[in-house]
Design a protein around this motif. Sequence first.
Motif, PDB file in Angstrom:
ATOM      1  N   VAL A  57       0.484 -12.545  -1.919  1.00 22.67           N
ATOM      2  CA  VAL A  57      -0.734 -12.210  -1.558  1.00 22.67           C
ATOM      3  C   VAL A  57      -0.697 -10.977  -0.937  1.00 22.67           C
ATOM      4  O   VAL A  57      -1.641 -10.017  -1.198  1.00 22.67           O
ATOM      5  N   GLY A  58       0.103 -10.580   0.186  1.00 25.20           N
ATOM      6  CA  GLY A  58       0.224  -9.395   0.931  1.00 25.20           C
ATOM      7  C   GLY A  58       0.606  -8.109   0.092  1.00 25.20           C
ATOM      8  O   GLY A  58      -0.033  -7.292  -0.356  1.00 25.20           O
ATOM      9  N   PHE A  59       1.678  -8.118  -0.445  1.00 27.68           N
ATOM     10  CA  PHE A  59       2.393  -6.839  -1.347  1.00 27.68           C
ATOM     11  C   PHE A  59       1.658  -6.693  -2.403  1.00 27.68           C
ATOM     12  O   PHE A  59       1.014  -5.618  -2.793  1.00 27.68           O
ATOM     13  N   CYS A  60       1.500  -7.731  -3.298  1.00 26.53           N
ATOM     14  CA  CYS A  60       0.884  -7.666  -4.639  1.00 26.53           C
ATOM     15  C   CYS A  60      -0.692  -7.117  -4.532  1.00 26.53           C
ATOM     16  O   CYS A  60      -1.127  -6.558  -5.430  1.00 26.53           O
ATOM     17  N   GLY A  61      -1.236  -7.629  -3.624  1.00 23.55           N
ATOM     18  CA  GLY A  61      -2.611  -7.559  -3.144  1.00 23.55           C
ATOM     19  C   GLY A  61      -3.099  -6.203  -2.974  1.00 23.55           C
ATOM     20  O   GLY A  61      -4.078  -5.497  -3.227  1.00 23.55           O
ATOM     21  N   ALA A  62      -1.950  -5.576  -2.150  1.00 25.01           N
ATOM     22  CA  ALA A  62      -2.325  -4.207  -1.898  1.00 25.01           C
ATOM     23  C   ALA A  62      -1.666  -3.022  -2.757  1.00 25.01           C
ATOM     24  O   ALA A  62      -2.164  -1.927  -3.064  1.00 25.01           O
ATOM     25  N   TYR A  63      -0.798  -3.621  -3.420  1.00 27.61           N
ATOM     26  CA  TYR A  63      -0.132  -2.704  -4.710  1.00 27.61           C
ATOM     27  C   TYR A  63      -0.790  -2.675  -5.927  1.00 27.61           C
ATOM     28  O   TYR A  63      -1.291  -1.536  -6.172  1.00 27.61           O
ATOM     29  N   THR A  64      -1.548  -3.747  -6.050  1.00 28.26           N
ATOM     30  CA  THR A  64      -2.573  -3.282  -7.447  1.00 28.26           C
ATOM     31  C   THR A  64      -4.053  -2.974  -6.684  1.00 28.26           C
ATOM     32  O   THR A  64      -3.996  -3.167  -5.553  1.00 28.26           O
ATOM     33  N   THR A  65      -4.704  -2.406  -7.704  1.00 29.44           N
ATOM     34  CA  THR A  65      -5.761  -1.868  -6.889  1.00 29.44           C
ATOM     35  C   THR A  65      -7.192  -1.782  -7.917  1.00 29.44           C
ATOM     36  O   THR A  65      -7.161  -0.908  -8.974  1.00 29.44           O
ATOM     37  N   PHE A  66      -8.147  -2.890  -7.855  1.00 28.04           N
ATOM     38  CA  PHE A  66      -9.265  -2.997  -8.641  1.00 28.04           C
ATOM     39  C   PHE A  66     -10.323  -1.808  -8.586  1.00 28.04           C
ATOM     40  O   PHE A  66     -10.802  -1.373  -9.319  1.00 28.04           O
TER      41      PHE A  66
ATOM     42  N   ALA B 163       3.218 -12.487 -11.310  1.00 30.08           N
ATOM     43  CA  ALA B 163       3.478 -13.557 -12.388  1.00 30.08           C
ATOM     44  C   ALA B 163       4.780 -14.373 -12.082  1.00 30.08           C
ATOM     45  O   ALA B 163       4.964 -15.546 -11.781  1.00 30.08           O
ATOM     46  N   PHE B 164       5.903 -13.432 -11.906  1.00 26.97           N
ATOM     47  CA  PHE B 164       7.333 -14.019 -11.216  1.00 26.97           C
ATOM     48  C   PHE B 164       7.106 -14.760  -9.941  1.00 26.97           C
ATOM     49  O   PHE B 164       7.565 -16.068  -9.991  1.00 26.97           O
ATOM     50  N   LEU B 165       6.296 -14.217  -8.951  1.00 20.26           N
ATOM     51  CA  LEU B 165       6.226 -14.898  -7.871  1.00 20.26           C
ATOM     52  C   LEU B 165       5.667 -16.316  -7.754  1.00 20.26           C
ATOM     53  O   LEU B 165       5.961 -17.070  -7.187  1.00 20.26           O
ATOM     54  N   PHE B 166       4.341 -16.131  -8.685  1.00 22.37           N
ATOM     55  CA  PHE B 166       3.601 -17.239  -8.919  1.00 22.37           C
ATOM     56  C   PHE B 166       4.427 -18.349  -9.379  1.00 22.37           C
ATOM     57  O   PHE B 166       4.430 -19.751  -9.097  1.00 22.37           O
ATOM     58  N   HIS B 167       5.205 -18.083 -10.528  1.00 19.61           N
ATOM     59  CA  HIS B 167       6.026 -19.028 -11.101  1.00 19.61           C
ATOM     60  C   HIS B 167       7.277 -19.716 -10.073  1.00 19.61           C
ATOM     61  O   HIS B 167       7.217 -20.890 -10.015  1.00 19.61           O
TER      62      HIS B 167
ATOM     63  N   SER C 252       1.083  -1.187  -0.059  1.00 18.60           N
ATOM     64  CA  SER C 252       0.049  -0.053  -0.065  1.00 18.60           C
ATOM     65  C   SER C 252       0.608   1.288  -0.229  1.00 18.60           C
ATOM     66  O   SER C 252       0.659   2.256  -0.675  1.00 18.60           O
ATOM     67  N   ILE C 253       2.078   1.255   0.795  1.00 10.91           N
ATOM     68  CA  ILE C 253       2.738   2.297   0.597  1.00 10.91           C
ATOM     69  C   ILE C 253       3.499   2.503  -0.602  1.00 10.91           C
ATOM     70  O   ILE C 253       3.536   3.585  -1.252  1.00 10.91           O
ATOM     71  N   ALA C 254       3.786   1.418  -1.287  1.00 19.02           N
ATOM     72  CA  ALA C 254       4.472   1.625  -2.665  1.00 19.02           C
ATOM     73  C   ALA C 254       3.344   2.011  -3.698  1.00 19.02           C
ATOM     74  O   ALA C 254       3.639   2.919  -4.618  1.00 19.02           O
ATOM     75  N   ARG C 255       2.114   1.644  -3.570  1.00 15.20           N
ATOM     76  CA  ARG C 255       0.938   2.128  -4.418  1.00 15.20           C
ATOM     77  C   ARG C 255       0.545   3.546  -4.230  1.00 15.20           C
ATOM     78  O   ARG C 255       0.543   4.424  -5.121  1.00 15.20           O
ATOM     79  N   TYR C 256       0.788   3.928  -2.840  1.00 13.99           N
ATOM     80  CA  TYR C 256       0.513   5.516  -2.569  1.00 13.99           C
ATOM     81  C   TYR C 256       1.735   6.200  -3.253  1.00 13.99           C
ATOM     82  O   TYR C 256       1.451   7.199  -3.773  1.00 13.99           O
ATOM     83  N   SER C 257       2.822   5.932  -2.978  1.00 12.93           N
ATOM     84  CA  SER C 257       4.107   6.548  -3.545  1.00 12.93           C
ATOM     85  C   SER C 257       3.815   6.930  -5.063  1.00 12.93           C
ATOM     86  O   SER C 257       4.107   7.906  -5.530  1.00 12.93           O
TER      87      SER C 257
ATOM     88  N   ILE D  75      -0.215  -2.989 -14.038  1.00  9.44           N
ATOM     89  CA  ILE D  75       0.604  -3.540 -14.821  1.00  9.44           C
ATOM     90  C   ILE D  75       1.927  -4.141 -14.112  1.00  9.44           C
ATOM     91  O   ILE D  75       2.338  -5.461 -14.473  1.00  9.44           O
ATOM     92  N   THR D  76       2.512  -3.426 -13.447  1.00 11.02           N
ATOM     93  CA  THR D  76       3.568  -3.884 -12.923  1.00 11.02           C
ATOM     94  C   THR D  76       3.523  -4.806 -11.678  1.00 11.02           C
ATOM     95  O   THR D  76       4.257  -5.898 -11.581  1.00 11.02           O
ATOM     96  N   GLY D  77       2.410  -4.612 -11.097  1.00 10.99           N
ATOM     97  CA  GLY D  77       1.840  -5.659 -10.121  1.00 10.99           C
ATOM     98  C   GLY D  77       1.566  -7.073 -10.697  1.00 10.99           C
ATOM     99  O   GLY D  77       1.920  -8.088 -10.170  1.00 10.99           O
TER     100      GLY D  77
END
Length: 116
Positions: free
Chosen positions: A64-73, A43-47, A14-19, A36-38
Amino acid sequence: MSFLLVAIGGFWGSIARYSISVKTNKHFIGTWVANITGSMILAFLFHFYLIGAISNALWLLAGVGFCGAYTTFSTFGNETIQLVTAKNYKKAISYVVSSVVLSITVVGLILTLLGN
């Protein structure tokens, strides 16, 4: 412990997203970049999670944590509605289509190149 890992990852995501939002003056391009970057990061993490190269703990923290908060639907939806309300239909359609197509394309390419 799982909840704590997701919470810590979400905190940093969430901090990265806000930045990004601040750096783009809260313009919708910031949400586009984050989504897009999230998608690419996830994808890399999943692999690496699938092949056992990262632990379940790292998956929970980063995937789950970082990418879930970083991306935002929710922000994506709100910004799309704002464009439609402003009768900026062409930009709204471009935003939606490019967000969805690019996100799915980069994930597909990454997973294909990595052998999944």
